[in-house]
Design a protein around this motif. Structure first.
Motif, mmCIF file in Angstrom:
data_model
loop_
_atom_site.group_PDB
_atom_site.id
_atom_site.type_symbol
_atom_site.label_atom_id
_atom_site.label_comp_id
_atom_site.label_asym_id
_atom_site.label_seq_id
_atom_site.Cartn_x
_atom_site.Cartn_y
_atom_site.Cartn_z
ATOM 1 N N MET A 42 -87.862 -2.082 9.509
ATOM 2 C CA MET A 42 -86.918 -1.339 8.686
ATOM 3 C C MET A 42 -86.260 -0.242 9.518
ATOM 4 S SD MET A 42 -86.906 -2.516 5.591
ATOM 5 C CE MET A 42 -86.287 -1.182 4.608
ATOM 6 N N PRO A 43 -84.995 0.075 9.242
ATOM 7 C CA PRO A 43 -84.326 1.156 9.986
ATOM 8 C C PRO A 43 -85.028 2.497 9.769
ATOM 9 C CG PRO A 43 -82.752 -0.061 8.646
ATOM 10 C CD PRO A 43 -84.104 -0.557 8.284
ATOM 11 N N ILE A 44 -85.009 3.323 10.794
ATOM 12 C CA ILE A 44 -85.622 4.648 10.733
ATOM 13 C C ILE A 44 -84.545 5.635 10.293
ATOM 14 C CG2 ILE A 44 -86.783 6.450 12.069
ATOM 15 C CD1 ILE A 44 -87.577 4.143 14.034
ATOM 16 N N ARG A 45 -84.790 6.335 9.194
ATOM 17 C CA ARG A 45 -83.818 7.316 8.708
ATOM 18 C C ARG A 45 -83.860 8.554 9.587
ATOM 19 N NH1 ARG A 45 -83.576 7.262 2.165
ATOM 20 N NH2 ARG A 45 -83.080 5.051 1.977
ATOM 21 N N VAL A 46 -82.691 8.940 10.084
ATOM 22 C CA VAL A 46 -82.583 10.096 10.961
ATOM 23 C C VAL A 46 -82.126 11.328 10.182
ATOM 24 C CG1 VAL A 46 -81.419 10.987 13.023
ATOM 25 C CG2 VAL A 46 -82.080 8.593 12.914
ATOM 26 N N SER A 47 -81.345 11.137 9.141
ATOM 27 C CA SER A 47 -80.824 12.268 8.379
ATOM 28 C C SER A 47 -81.130 12.107 6.899
ATOM 29 C CB SER A 47 -79.306 12.381 8.569
ATOM 30 O OG SER A 47 -78.638 11.344 7.878
ATOM 31 N N GLU A 48 -80.966 13.194 6.207
ATOM 32 C CA GLU A 48 -81.055 13.196 4.751
ATOM 33 C C GLU A 48 -79.724 12.689 4.192
ATOM 34 O OE1 GLU A 48 -83.769 13.998 2.939
ATOM 35 O OE2 GLU A 48 -84.781 14.153 4.862
ATOM 36 N N PRO A 49 -79.646 12.313 2.927
ATOM 37 C CA PRO A 49 -78.360 11.927 2.343
ATOM 38 C C PRO A 49 -77.370 13.093 2.386
ATOM 39 C CG PRO A 49 -80.163 11.237 0.928
ATOM 40 C CD PRO A 49 -80.751 12.088 1.996
ATOM 41 N N LEU A 50 -76.182 12.834 2.945
ATOM 42 C CA LEU A 50 -75.177 13.879 3.137
ATOM 43 C C LEU A 50 -73.828 13.448 2.579
ATOM 44 C CD1 LEU A 50 -75.995 14.607 6.888
ATOM 45 C CD2 LEU A 50 -76.583 16.069 4.968
ATOM 46 N N GLU A 51 -73.018 14.437 2.202
ATOM 47 C CA GLU A 51 -71.632 14.179 1.818
ATOM 48 C C GLU A 51 -70.872 13.697 3.056
ATOM 49 O OE1 GLU A 51 -70.010 14.643 -1.150
ATOM 50 O OE2 GLU A 51 -71.833 15.217 -2.199
ATOM 51 N N LEU A 52 -69.700 13.128 2.868
ATOM 52 C CA LEU A 52 -68.931 12.540 3.963
ATOM 53 C C LEU A 52 -68.653 13.534 5.082
ATOM 54 C CD1 LEU A 52 -67.319 10.190 5.180
ATOM 55 C CD2 LEU A 52 -65.361 10.986 3.863
ATOM 56 N N ASP A 53 -68.097 14.704 4.764
ATOM 57 C CA ASP A 53 -67.759 15.684 5.800
ATOM 58 C C ASP A 53 -68.989 16.169 6.549
ATOM 59 O OD1 ASP A 53 -65.061 15.492 5.227
ATOM 60 O OD2 ASP A 53 -65.125 17.125 3.758
ATOM 61 N N ALA A 54 -70.050 16.445 5.827
ATOM 62 C CA ALA A 54 -71.292 16.897 6.457
ATOM 63 C C ALA A 54 -71.899 15.787 7.313
ATOM 64 C CB ALA A 54 -72.279 17.363 5.402
ATOM 65 N N PHE A 55 -71.803 14.550 6.853
ATOM 66 C CA PHE A 55 -72.339 13.416 7.612
ATOM 67 C C PHE A 55 -71.598 13.243 8.935
ATOM 68 C CE2 PHE A 55 -72.243 8.894 8.731
ATOM 69 C CZ PHE A 55 -73.598 8.645 8.867
ATOM 70 N N VAL A 56 -70.267 13.288 8.887
ATOM 71 C CA VAL A 56 -69.472 13.124 10.117
ATOM 72 C C VAL A 56 -69.774 14.253 11.087
ATOM 73 C CG1 VAL A 56 -67.124 13.112 11.044
ATOM 74 C CG2 VAL A 56 -67.664 11.786 9.002
ATOM 75 N N LYS A 57 -69.893 15.475 10.595
ATOM 76 C CA LYS A 57 -70.217 16.623 11.450
ATOM 77 C C LYS A 57 -71.604 16.449 12.069
ATOM 78 C CE LYS A 57 -70.233 21.638 11.337
ATOM 79 N NZ LYS A 57 -70.027 22.822 10.523
#
Length: 86
Positions: A42-57
Motif C-alpha cells: 500500500m502507498p505510504i502517506r506522507v502528508s495529511e489531507p490538505l486543501e489544493l493550495d496548501a497541498f501544492v505548497k
C-alpha cells in the motif's frame, strides 16, 4: 479540472527525486494527500489531507530542491547593490 495544479506539482517532485515515486490521493471531501509508492504494498502517506493550495505548497517544498540558476549578470548586479548599500 481542479487537480491539474496538484498533478503538475507531483510531476515536478518526481522529476526532482528519481529514486522515489510519489502520487496523489484524493478524498471524498476534495482534499489531497501526498503518498509515496511502495511497490506492491500500500502507498505510504506522507502528508495529511490538505486543501489544493496548501497541498501544492507542501509538495513544492517537499523533497530535494533544484538550485536556482544564477547568471553572471545577476552576480554583477548583486555586487553593485551591495556597494550602494555601504
Amino acid at each position: 479540472m481542479r487537480s491539474t495544479r496538484a498533478t503538475y506539482a507531483i510531476e515536478r517532485l518526481n522529476a526532482r527525486s528519481p529514486e522515489l515515486r510519489y502520487s496523489m490521493l484524493r478524498t471524498a471531501e476534495e482534499l489531497f494527500i501526498l503518498a509515496q509508492n511502495a511497490g506492491d504494498a500500500m502507498p505510504i502517506r506522507v502528508s495529511e489531507p490538505l486543501e489544493l493550495d496548501a497541498f501544492v505548497k507542501f509538495v513544492n517544498a517537499y523533497g530535494p530542491q533544484i538550485p536556482k540558476r544564477i547568471s553572471k549578470l545577476d552576480v554583477a548586479f548583486e555586487k553593485q547593490l551591495q556597494k550602494r548599500e555601504k
